[in-house]
Structure formats: structure tokens, C-alpha cells
Design a protein around this motif. Structure first.
Motif, PDB file in Angstrom:
ATOM      1  N   ILE A 151       0.838  -1.202   0.000  1.00  0.00           N
ATOM      2  CA  ILE A 151       0.000   0.000   0.000  1.00  0.00           C
ATOM      3  C   ILE A 151       0.871   1.249   0.000  1.00  0.00           C
ATOM      4  CG2 ILE A 151      -1.684   1.312   1.323  1.00  0.00           C
ATOM      5  CD1 ILE A 151      -2.793  -1.369   2.326  1.00  0.00           C
ATOM      6  N   ALA A 152       1.896   1.234   0.849  1.00  0.00           N
ATOM      7  CA  ALA A 152       2.795   2.379   0.919  1.00  0.00           C
ATOM      8  C   ALA A 152       3.489   2.612  -0.416  1.00  0.00           C
ATOM      9  CB  ALA A 152       3.831   2.169   2.020  1.00  0.00           C
ATOM     10  N   MET A 153       3.884   1.513  -1.083  1.00  0.00           N
ATOM     11  CA  MET A 153       4.561   1.624  -2.376  1.00  0.00           C
ATOM     12  C   MET A 153       3.625   2.234  -3.414  1.00  0.00           C
ATOM     13  SD  MET A 153       6.411  -1.369  -4.612  1.00  0.00           S
ATOM     14  CE  MET A 153       7.458  -1.766  -3.212  1.00  0.00           C
ATOM     15  N   ALA A 154       2.335   1.789  -3.395  1.00  0.00           N
ATOM     16  CA  ALA A 154       1.367   2.320  -4.361  1.00  0.00           C
ATOM     17  C   ALA A 154       1.150   3.809  -4.146  1.00  0.00           C
ATOM     18  CB  ALA A 154       0.047   1.557  -4.241  1.00  0.00           C
ATOM     19  N   GLN A 155       1.108   4.236  -2.856  1.00  0.00           N
ATOM     20  CA  GLN A 155       0.864   5.631  -2.562  1.00  0.00           C
ATOM     21  C   GLN A 155       2.058   6.507  -2.923  1.00  0.00           C
ATOM     22  OE1 GLN A 155      -0.198   5.478   1.582  1.00  0.00           O
ATOM     23  NE2 GLN A 155      -2.343   5.070   1.167  1.00  0.00           N
ATOM     24  N   SER A 156       3.276   5.941  -2.947  1.00  0.00           N
ATOM     25  CA  SER A 156       4.460   6.727  -3.242  1.00  0.00           C
ATOM     26  C   SER A 156       5.026   6.440  -4.620  1.00  0.00           C
ATOM     27  CB  SER A 156       5.531   6.442  -2.182  1.00  0.00           C
ATOM     28  OG  SER A 156       5.889   5.066  -2.193  1.00  0.00           O
ATOM     29  N   ASP A 157       4.265   5.800  -5.495  1.00  0.00           N
ATOM     30  CA  ASP A 157       4.714   5.448  -6.834  1.00  0.00           C
ATOM     31  C   ASP A 157       5.070   6.727  -7.595  1.00  0.00           C
ATOM     32  OD1 ASP A 157       5.170   4.541  -9.365  1.00  0.00           O
ATOM     33  OD2 ASP A 157       3.295   3.442  -9.563  1.00  0.00           O
ATOM     34  N   PRO A 158       6.311   6.935  -7.991  1.00  0.00           N
ATOM     35  CA  PRO A 158       6.704   8.174  -8.670  1.00  0.00           C
ATOM     36  C   PRO A 158       6.105   8.323 -10.055  1.00  0.00           C
ATOM     37  CG  PRO A 158       8.515   6.604  -8.679  1.00  0.00           C
ATOM     38  CD  PRO A 158       7.454   6.023  -7.789  1.00  0.00           C
ATOM     39  N   HIS A 166       7.227  14.132  -3.347  1.00  0.00           N
ATOM     40  CA  HIS A 166       6.822  13.102  -4.291  1.00  0.00           C
ATOM     41  C   HIS A 166       7.429  13.434  -5.655  1.00  0.00           C
ATOM     42  CE1 HIS A 166       4.242  10.774  -7.018  1.00  0.00           C
ATOM     43  NE2 HIS A 166       3.952  10.014  -5.970  1.00  0.00           N
ATOM     44  N   THR A 167       8.234  12.532  -6.186  1.00  0.00           N
ATOM     45  CA  THR A 167       8.970  12.789  -7.427  1.00  0.00           C
ATOM     46  C   THR A 167       8.047  13.103  -8.592  1.00  0.00           C
ATOM     47  OG1 THR A 167      10.707  11.270  -6.689  1.00  0.00           O
ATOM     48  CG2 THR A 167      10.699  11.878  -9.025  1.00  0.00           C
ATOM     49  N   GLY A 168       6.987  12.305  -8.762  1.00  0.00           N
ATOM     50  CA  GLY A 168       6.069  12.523  -9.878  1.00  0.00           C
ATOM     51  C   GLY A 168       5.356  13.851  -9.773  1.00  0.00           C
ATOM     52  N   ALA A 169       4.946  14.233  -8.559  1.00  0.00           N
ATOM     53  CA  ALA A 169       4.266  15.515  -8.362  1.00  0.00           C
ATOM     54  C   ALA A 169       5.197  16.670  -8.684  1.00  0.00           C
ATOM     55  CB  ALA A 169       3.754  15.612  -6.927  1.00  0.00           C
TER      56      ALA A 169
END
Length: 260
Positions: free
Chosen positions: A28-35, A104-107
Motif C-alpha cells: 500500500i505504501a509503495m502504491a501511494q508513493s509510486d513516482p 513526491h517525485t512525480g508531483a
């Protein structure tokens, strides 16, 4: 002993659920922080203009970061609204960008792209029915720097001959074969808004009748096919064409007419 076995079976099931829940936390944590995945909150009024449907696919194709619109109140990494950095103005409203999760890298990539020269040009190119709806707020516009298009100009020349040469003169040798009433690339290059015209060409008549842009335009109605062989193009190919047009010498159209 029967009641002991029953009790063990009951608590064994609970233990399994607890173990499963704990094991799922990293996922869950990985999904929420997916770049590569950014959740964006935006007002319905802005969504209804269609500008996000125009801009987000272009950002995703350039960066491989997918932006997902989520409802207000949901977990998100970035938001468009009335607080933050002003990024677009239109219809009497200035919309701001807020980084809810700055680390967050993607943001951050989305924020950098939206406030970059390429992002601003993409915003300016959103022109349904040929009418520009948004522009960069004046304060931000002062910071815009002139940069070259990132595409491959050589490849853009080849693509121009394939997709545009049927009507436009895309080089000196093509002038004798182009449609007389259709402006050459050199004439278009001389216009102050040539970048916006090329970026949104598929929305300007007569192009919508025969142009398909991958991930952007809806498919043609099977009952009403294109009247000519369709132009099928991607946003990456369009960027290459823009890079080619950018290096052309604008046509000398002479001094403006003066009425006496």
C-alpha cells in the motif's frame, strides 16, 4: 477440549487476517508513493473546460508519469485551485498549483513541467474552435525563457513531408506541389502565434475531418469515415515537426499594408 479447539480456530482466523494486513502495508505504501502515478485534485469548473484532457496526455507521453484526477477530499499529491503558485489564467479566474506532497517525485515533475516553457506553450495551444482559452498569468509570464523544441528536426522534416506535404509546402522543393490556397510552412513560421497553430492544428479546420492524434482525438465515426486518407500522428511526432519548423527561416511578407 471441544471448546478449546473452537476457540483456537476462531483466533487462528483473526491471526491470519492480521498477518495479511501487516504484509500488505509495504504494498500500500509503495502504491501511494509510486513516482509514476500522481493524483490530482481539480475543481469541476476547470475540468469542464477540457484543458486538463488536453494537457495531461501530453505530460504523460513526455514523462511516463500518469496523472489521475481524484475527488476533492481524497488522498492526492497535487491540486489545482485558489492557493499555491499561479499557473494559468482564463475566463476571469487565475488557477494555482499546490504541491500537497512536495517530496513526491512525480508531483514535482508535474509542477516543473507545468511551469516550464513547454508546459506554458502547451497551455497556450489549448484553443477549442480556434479560440485560446488560457494564458500564463502576467507575473509568471515575465519569467518565460525562449528555448528550442526538444524534438528531432531531421525526423520532423521527414514527418512533415509524409503528413503535411500533401497540402502544404514544407520545403523549397515542395512549393510547386502544394495547394495554392494553403500557406507554406515558411509563411506559417512568420506568424507570431505559429507555435500555437502547429500545436493545435488538429483542432483547426479542415484538419479535424481527417486527422487522428493518438491518445488525444476521439476515433472517427465508423458511419462517417474520413473523406480522405487520414493523417495519423502522435504527440511525439508533432514535437519533431515543431522542432523542424522552428529552424525554418520565416517568409518575408513585406511591410504591413498602409491605408491612405
Amino acid at each position: 477440549m471441544l471448546w478449546v479447539c473452537t476457540l483456537l480456530r476462531k483466533y487462528a482466523g483473526i491471526l491470519v487476517l492480521l498477518v495479511f494486513a501487516v504484509s500488505m502495508q509495504p504494498v500500500i505504501a509503495m502504491a501511494q508513493s509510486d513516482p509514476r502515478r500522481v493524483r490530482l485534485i481539480a475543481p469541476q469548473a476547470l475540468i469542464d473546460t477540457g484543458v486538463l484532457g488536453f494537457m495531461l496526455p501530453r505530460f504523460s507521453l513526455k514523462t511516463q508519469v500518469r496523472v489521475e484526477l481524484v475527488d476533492t477530499g481524497a488522498t492526492a499529491e497535487v491540486a489545482l485551485g485558489q492557493t499555491g503558485q499561479p499557473v494559468m489564467a482564463g475566463q476571469g479566474v487565475v488557477w494555482h498549483l499546490e504541491l500537497i506532497t512536495p517530496d513526491h517525485t512525480g508531483a514535482q515533475r508535474f509542477a516543473d513541467w507545468l511551469t516550464s516553457d513547454v508546459g506554458r506553450r502547451t497551455l497556450a495551444a489549448f484553443a477549442p474552435d480556434g479560440t485560446q482559452m488560457f494564458q500564463v498569468p502576467e507575473q509568471a509570464a515575465a519569467q518565460v525563457e525562449v528555448v528550442a523544441w526538444e524534438g528531432d528536426a531531421g525526423l520532423g522534416y521527414d514527418l512533415s513531408k509524409i503528413h503535411c506535404g500533401r497540402c502544404h509546402a514544407v520545403d523549397e522543393g515542395g512549393r510547386i506541389n502544394s495547394i495554392g490556397s494553403t500557406p507554406s510552412f515558411y509563411v506559417l513560421r512568420s506568424l507570431a502565434d505559429w507555435e500555437q497553430r502547429f500545436q493545435a492544428f488538429y483542432a483547426l479546420n479542415p484538419h479535424p475531418a481527417f486527422t487522428q492524434v493518438a491518445e488525444v482525438t476521439p476515433p472517427f465515426n465508423e458511419a462517417r469515415p474520413s473523406p480522405i486518407v487520414p493523417v495519423e500522428i502522435t504527440l511525439d511526432e508533432l514535437e519533431n515537426i515543431l522542432a523542424y519548423v522552428a529552424v525554418l527561416s520565416p517568409a518575408d511578407l513585406g511591410a504591413p499594408l498602409e491605408h491612405k
